[in-house]
Design a protein around this motif. Structure first.
Motif, short mmCIF file in Angstrom:
data_model
loop_
_atom_site.label_atom_id
_atom_site.label_comp_id
_atom_site.label_asym_id
_atom_site.label_seq_id
_atom_site.Cartn_x
_atom_site.Cartn_y
_atom_site.Cartn_z
N SER A 49 0.80 -1.22 0.00
CA SER A 49 0.00 0.00 0.00
C SER A 49 0.84 1.27 0.00
O SER A 49 0.39 2.30 -0.52
CB SER A 49 -0.93 -0.01 1.21
N VAL A 50 2.03 1.24 0.57
CA VAL A 50 2.88 2.44 0.60
C VAL A 50 3.28 2.84 -0.82
O VAL A 50 3.22 4.02 -1.18
CB VAL A 50 4.12 2.21 1.48
N LYS A 51 3.67 1.86 -1.61
CA LYS A 51 4.03 2.15 -2.99
C LYS A 51 2.82 2.63 -3.79
O LYS A 51 2.93 3.55 -4.60
CB LYS A 51 4.64 0.91 -3.66
N GLY A 52 1.68 2.00 -3.55
CA GLY A 52 0.47 2.44 -4.22
C GLY A 52 0.10 3.85 -3.84
O GLY A 52 -0.30 4.66 -4.69
N ALA A 53 0.24 4.18 -2.54
CA ALA A 53 -0.08 5.54 -2.08
C ALA A 53 0.87 6.56 -2.69
O ALA A 53 0.46 7.66 -3.07
CB ALA A 53 -0.01 5.59 -0.56
N PHE A 54 2.15 6.20 -2.79
CA PHE A 54 3.12 7.13 -3.39
C PHE A 54 2.75 7.44 -4.84
O PHE A 54 2.76 8.60 -5.26
CB PHE A 54 4.53 6.54 -3.33
N LEU A 55 2.42 6.38 -5.60
CA LEU A 55 2.04 6.62 -6.99
C LEU A 55 0.76 7.44 -7.09
O LEU A 55 0.58 8.22 -8.03
CB LEU A 55 1.86 5.28 -7.72
N SER A 56 -0.13 7.27 -6.13
CA SER A 56 -1.35 8.06 -6.12
C SER A 56 -1.06 9.55 -5.93
O SER A 56 -1.82 10.41 -6.37
CB SER A 56 -2.29 7.58 -5.01
N LEU A 57 0.04 9.83 -5.25
CA LEU A 57 0.41 11.22 -4.97
C LEU A 57 1.21 11.86 -6.09
O LEU A 57 1.28 13.09 -6.17
CB LEU A 57 1.22 11.30 -3.67
N THR A 58 1.83 11.04 -6.94
CA THR A 58 2.79 11.60 -7.90
C THR A 58 2.16 12.63 -8.82
O THR A 58 2.59 13.78 -8.86
CB THR A 58 3.43 10.48 -8.75
N ARG A 59 1.14 12.23 -9.57
CA ARG A 59 0.60 13.15 -10.57
C ARG A 59 -0.09 14.34 -9.93
O ARG A 59 0.14 15.49 -10.30
CB ARG A 59 -0.39 12.43 -11.50
N GLN A 60 -0.94 14.09 -8.95
CA GLN A 60 -1.79 15.16 -8.43
C GLN A 60 -1.04 16.14 -7.53
O GLN A 60 -1.12 17.36 -7.72
CB GLN A 60 -2.96 14.55 -7.64
N ILE A 61 -0.32 15.62 -6.56
CA ILE A 61 0.30 16.48 -5.55
C ILE A 61 1.73 16.84 -5.90
O ILE A 61 2.11 18.02 -5.95
CB ILE A 61 0.24 15.81 -4.17
N LEU A 62 2.55 15.84 -6.18
CA LEU A 62 3.98 16.10 -6.38
C LEU A 62 4.29 16.79 -7.70
O LEU A 62 5.16 17.67 -7.77
CB LEU A 62 4.76 14.77 -6.29
N PHE A 63 3.59 16.39 -8.77
CA PHE A 63 3.97 16.87 -10.10
C PHE A 63 2.99 17.87 -10.71
O PHE A 63 3.36 18.56 -11.66
CB PHE A 63 4.11 15.68 -11.06
N LEU A 64 1.77 17.96 -10.20
CA LEU A 64 0.80 18.89 -10.79
C LEU A 64 0.62 20.17 -9.97
O LEU A 64 0.64 21.27 -10.52
CB LEU A 64 -0.56 18.20 -10.96
N LEU A 65 0.44 20.02 -8.68
CA LEU A 65 0.14 21.18 -7.84
C LEU A 65 1.24 22.24 -7.85
O LEU A 65 0.94 23.43 -8.03
CB LEU A 65 -0.16 20.71 -6.41
N PRO A 66 2.53 21.89 -7.68
CA PRO A 66 3.56 22.93 -7.67
C PRO A 66 3.64 23.74 -8.97
O PRO A 66 3.61 24.99 -8.92
CB PRO A 66 4.86 22.15 -7.41
#
Length: 465
Positions: free
Chosen positions: A400-417
């Motif tokens: 689940s940790v890896k799945g959660a990280f990938l869930s964050l990549t596009r939306q939070i880490l790479f899109l929001l900034p």
């Protein structure tokens, strides 16, 4: 709840563990895709009728209201996918006595959270709508719409989340039926309430909750008659060792939706601010982005449906250490997902104005911004098949940790900034260019993590020999 015949358990194990993966994907993924598409159509149908009857401000209001739907979906996936994955993992390991606790705890938590979300929405409706970026002329329409639809939140959650539990029971067609029933009712009542009775936003809202209540009731009735295991009253008692595991496994999918909600709220506020500084004004960009996101949700629904359809196959066979079948299921999902994403990219690039026109009329600025939004923001939509399927894959194998990280990549880490930074230099266009940048970076991250994971799986396979 009814007793389950032992042969039903054995036939299910025989099916998931030995039947051809391609036929299993058809059996599980097709109903899952249809169920996801129907869920997406809930919002699109309202948008279509409201756009025709109310216009641009009505379209903007449904976009301002959309984070509430995303909140419901996040809770549904938290307990639905989490419960279904835990159920399948335990069944694959032969731990059948534990499996029904995950079903019962997941279902009860869905209802509790749905009621809590409804109450919070009722108490803080206007502050929440302002937080979500509502312009002043859109606020009354959004208040009217959400004030009614919030009554249906518990049923929306149990329909969507319960569908995953039903699919885990080997009944993907029933999941499809639950969603399809609600969507058909919603569409029919939209035509009656919005176009015939001319009730506007309220008509669309009443149509929505009636469909949700009926489909939710069907899901609840099925869950009281689970087939592969006996689910009794003792399994409905909330126990942290089961609920905690459900939440840990379902967190990746939940975080993905919450991240989408955060980004959507930020985007609404940014579009409102930079739109007011442009020729488009503060309402047109919000109305357009709502249409574009909901149309793109059709693509995402198919891709997510593929991932969810593969979930019971991947979970069961990973638990049974049949890694070759895990790889085959993943390849099937990603291959079809890529074809769908490429087709969507072509459609969005060639016919953006025609798509926008289906949601009502507007000014030339309205159509200009809509065409630009489709072509720029969704330029790398052909890569969007990777992140949803990869995230669900890691969740399905219990990581689940890896799945959660990938869930964050596009939306939070790479899109929001970049969505915050680029407009400082490019104005409202900076918001549009943040989309393809995020899609590209998240696609690269998915490929790297998948390569590493499949290498680990091959080493585990070698150790078995």
């Amino acid at each position: 709840m009814s007793n389950t015949p032992e042969n039903a358990k054995e036939s299910r194990s025989e099916l998931l563990g030995n039947a051809p993966v391609t036929s299993l994907m058809v059996k599980f993924a097709v109903p899952s895709i249809i169920a996801m598409l129907v869920g997406a159509l809930y919002n699109i149908v309202d948008q279509l009728f409201i756009g025709q009857a109310v216009g641009t401000l009505g379209n903007a209001a449904t976009n301002i209201a959309f984070p509430f739907s995303t909140s419901c979906l996040s809770l549904a996936l938290l307990f639905g996918i989490g419960g279904a994955s835990c159920f399948n993992l335990n069944m694959g390991r032969g731990e059948r006595e534990k499996a029904p606790y995950f079903v019962g705890n997941a279902a009860v938590m869905m209802m509790i959270c749905g009621i809590a979300l409804m109450v919070i929405t009722k108490l803080f409706l206007t502050p929440l709508l302002n937080l979500f970026g509502s312009p002043a002329d859109v606020l009354p329409l959004a208040q009217e719409y959400v004030g009614i639809t919030s009554w249906g939140f518990p049923f929306m959650i149990i329909t969507t989340g319960g569908g995953h539990l039903i699919r885990a029971d080997g009944s993907p067609r029933m999941t499809m039926l639950c969603n399809l029933l609600g969507a058909v009712i919603n569409t029919a009542l939209d035509a009656v309430f919005v176009l015939w009775f001319q009730w506007g936003m309220a008509g669309a809202a009443y149509a929505t909750i009636i469909g949700q209540i009926i489909s939710g009731a069907v899901a609840i009735i099925y869950l009281t008659r689970y087939k592969t295991v006996h689910v009794g009253l003792k399994h409905l008692r909330i126990r942290w060792k089961y609920t905690g595991r459900i939440m840990a496994i379902g967190m990746a999918s939940c975080i993905n939706q919450l991240a989408m909600m955060v980004v959507q709220i930020a985007m609404n506020n940014l579009l409102k601010h930079y739109g007011a500084l442009s020729v488009y004004g503060d309402s047109i960009p919000i109305a357009v982005s709502g249409i574009v996101m909901k149309v793109n949700q059709i693509t995402f629904s198919i891709v997510i449906g593929l991932g969810q359809g593969a979930q019971p196959i991947i979970s069961f066979n990973y638990g049974a250490e049949k890694y070759d079948r895990v790889r085959k299921a993943f390849r099937s999902a990603i291959t079809v997902g890529a074809a769908v994403a490429v087709a969507a990219f072509i459609l969005f690039q060639l016919f953006p104005r025609e798509i926008i026109s289906a949601f009502g009329t507007g000014s030339e600025e309205y159509f200009d911004f809509g065409v630009k939004f489709f072509r720029v923001f969704l330029f790398f939509t052909w890569l969007n098949c990777l992140q949803p399927i990869a995230s669900t894959f890691f969740t399905s194998i219990g990581k689940s940790v890896k799945g959660a990280f990938l869930s964050l990549t596009r939306q939070i880490l790479f899109l929001l900034p970049p969505m915050i930074v680029l407009p400082l230099f490019m104005g409202i266009d900076g918001i549009l260019y943040s989309g393809p940048l995020a899609d590209l970076l998240s696609g690269i991250a998915c490929v790297i993590m998948l390569i590493v994971e499949f290498r680990i799986m091959r080493r585990q396979e070698a150790n078995q020999a």
